[in-house]
Design a protein around this motif. Structure first.
Motif, PDB file in Angstrom:
ATOM      1  N   THR A  38       0.858  -1.174   0.000  1.00  0.00           N
ATOM      2  CA  THR A  38       0.000   0.000   0.000  1.00  0.00           C
ATOM      3  C   THR A  38       0.895   1.225   0.000  1.00  0.00           C
ATOM      4  OG1 THR A  38      -1.784  -1.097   1.224  1.00  0.00           O
ATOM      5  CG2 THR A  38      -1.744   1.313   1.261  1.00  0.00           C
ATOM      6  N   VAL A  39       0.643   2.133  -0.940  1.00  0.00           N
ATOM      7  CA  VAL A  39       1.392   3.382  -1.024  1.00  0.00           C
ATOM      8  C   VAL A  39       0.502   4.506  -0.515  1.00  0.00           C
ATOM      9  CG1 VAL A  39       2.483   5.058  -2.575  1.00  0.00           C
ATOM     10  CG2 VAL A  39       2.787   2.609  -2.965  1.00  0.00           C
ATOM     11  N   GLY A  46       4.850   8.416 -12.344  1.00  0.00           N
ATOM     12  CA  GLY A  46       4.089   7.708 -13.367  1.00  0.00           C
ATOM     13  C   GLY A  46       4.194   6.206 -13.208  1.00  0.00           C
ATOM     14  N   GLY A  47       5.378   5.723 -12.794  1.00  0.00           N
ATOM     15  CA  GLY A  47       5.569   4.292 -12.608  1.00  0.00           C
ATOM     16  C   GLY A  47       4.684   3.729 -11.518  1.00  0.00           C
ATOM     17  N   ILE A  48       4.582   4.455 -10.394  1.00  0.00           N
ATOM     18  CA  ILE A  48       3.725   4.005  -9.288  1.00  0.00           C
ATOM     19  C   ILE A  48       2.259   4.046  -9.712  1.00  0.00           C
ATOM     20  CG2 ILE A  48       2.915   4.556  -6.962  1.00  0.00           C
ATOM     21  CD1 ILE A  48       5.748   5.503  -6.309  1.00  0.00           C
ATOM     22  N   GLN A  49       1.889   5.065 -10.436  1.00  0.00           N
ATOM     23  CA  GLN A  49       0.507   5.160 -10.905  1.00  0.00           C
ATOM     24  C   GLN A  49       0.155   3.993 -11.831  1.00  0.00           C
ATOM     25  OE1 GLN A  49      -0.827   9.064 -12.296  1.00  0.00           O
ATOM     26  NE2 GLN A  49       0.829  10.042 -11.153  1.00  0.00           N
ATOM     27  N   GLN A  50       1.085   3.612 -12.686  1.00  0.00           N
ATOM     28  CA  GLN A  50       0.845   2.484 -13.585  1.00  0.00           C
ATOM     29  C   GLN A  50       0.693   1.184 -12.798  1.00  0.00           C
ATOM     30  OE1 GLN A  50       3.995   2.404 -16.469  1.00  0.00           O
ATOM     31  NE2 GLN A  50       3.410   4.356 -17.392  1.00  0.00           N
ATOM     32  N   LEU A  51       1.516   1.010 -11.773  1.00  0.00           N
ATOM     33  CA  LEU A  51       1.422  -0.193 -10.945  1.00  0.00           C
ATOM     34  C   LEU A  51       0.076  -0.248 -10.214  1.00  0.00           C
ATOM     35  CD1 LEU A  51       5.055  -0.236  -9.485  1.00  0.00           C
ATOM     36  CD2 LEU A  51       4.073  -1.934 -11.030  1.00  0.00           C
ATOM     37  N   ALA A  52      -0.368   0.912  -9.747  1.00  0.00           N
ATOM     38  CA  ALA A  52      -1.659   0.969  -9.063  1.00  0.00           C
ATOM     39  C   ALA A  52      -2.793   0.645 -10.038  1.00  0.00           C
ATOM     40  CB  ALA A  52      -1.855   2.350  -8.438  1.00  0.00           C
ATOM     41  N   ALA A  54      -2.642  -1.177 -12.602  1.00  0.00           N
ATOM     42  CA  ALA A  54      -2.573  -2.586 -12.977  1.00  0.00           C
ATOM     43  C   ALA A  54      -2.944  -3.513 -11.818  1.00  0.00           C
ATOM     44  CB  ALA A  54      -1.165  -2.927 -13.473  1.00  0.00           C
ATOM     45  N   GLY A  55      -3.195  -2.933 -10.647  1.00  0.00           N
ATOM     46  CA  GLY A  55      -3.574  -3.747  -9.496  1.00  0.00           C
ATOM     47  C   GLY A  55      -2.402  -4.366  -8.764  1.00  0.00           C
TER      48      GLY A  55
END
Length: 203
Positions: A38-39, A46-52, A54-55
């Motif tokens: 959990t962040v 942008g990388g963290i947003q993409q990971l979020a 993608a689940g």
């Protein structure tokens, strides 16, 4: 002086406070270890947003509050705000693993610089004295232990499982383990062929 360990954190709840580049780097290692992440951050790379999206992790788009780490097994404070990091340290319980990126003294564990080659993991730590030096040493080790080394370690694992299943004599087991771990054996290449030849000689 720290006590080196390898933690199995698969499915453990890890909370990362911060959404910048340092946090993203920490997250990548946590994902490799299959942690539940959990962040907590009002904004993120942008990388963290993409990971979020993608689940791969949960992103709480908010500023930190003590309740955010209440159920966490591990906590990493990776913001560029000293006051926020201090608040995370103050909110952590004694039983929680906590790493404060800019304050090693308030942390009860450090994240080393790591080289991974399959099953082989090499960790380098300066105890928080100089992450830069740790990264320099990591790069040197990465050159010394290349991908071929990772394949060799995987081969050794398979051989070990075979020997444990099929060789009951402890003396012969030790002899085989020692033989396949020799640098001269590794340099021969054709490891499987050499292993079978070794078995014929010893058994």
């Amino acid at each position: 002086m720290g006590y080196p360990v390898m933690l199995h954190i698969a499915n453990q709840h890890v909370v990362v406070i911060g959404g910048g580049r340092v946090a993203e780097r920490k997250i990548k290692g946590l994902l490799e270890a299959e942690a539940k992440i959990t962040v907590v951050a009002p904004s993120a790379t942008g990388g963290i947003q993409q990971l979020a999206a993608a689940g791969a992790l949960v992103w709480r788009r908010k500023t930190f509050s003590p309740d955010d780490i209440k159920e966490a097994w591990m906590v990493i404070a990776a913001t560029n705000n000293r006051e926020v990091n201090e608040a995370v340290a103050a909110a952590a319980e004694p039983y929680q693993l906590i790493n404060i990126a800019d304050d090693p003294e308030r942390s009860n564990f450090h994240v080393p610089a790591v080289v991974r080659r399959g099953r082989l993991t090499i960790a380098v730590s300066t105890g928080g004295a100089s992450p830069t030096v740790a990264q320099q040493i990591r790069r040197q080790l990465a050159e010394q232990y290349d991908e071929d080394c990772g394949r060799y370690i995987e081969f050794l694992y398979e051989c070990r499982q075979f020997i444990l299943r099929n060789v009951s004599d402890e003396r012969i087991r030790k002899k085989l383990f020692k033989a396949i771990a020799q640098e001269s054996f590794r340099k021969k290449g054709n490891w499987e062929e050499e292993f079978h030849r070794l078995l014929e000689m010893i058994l």
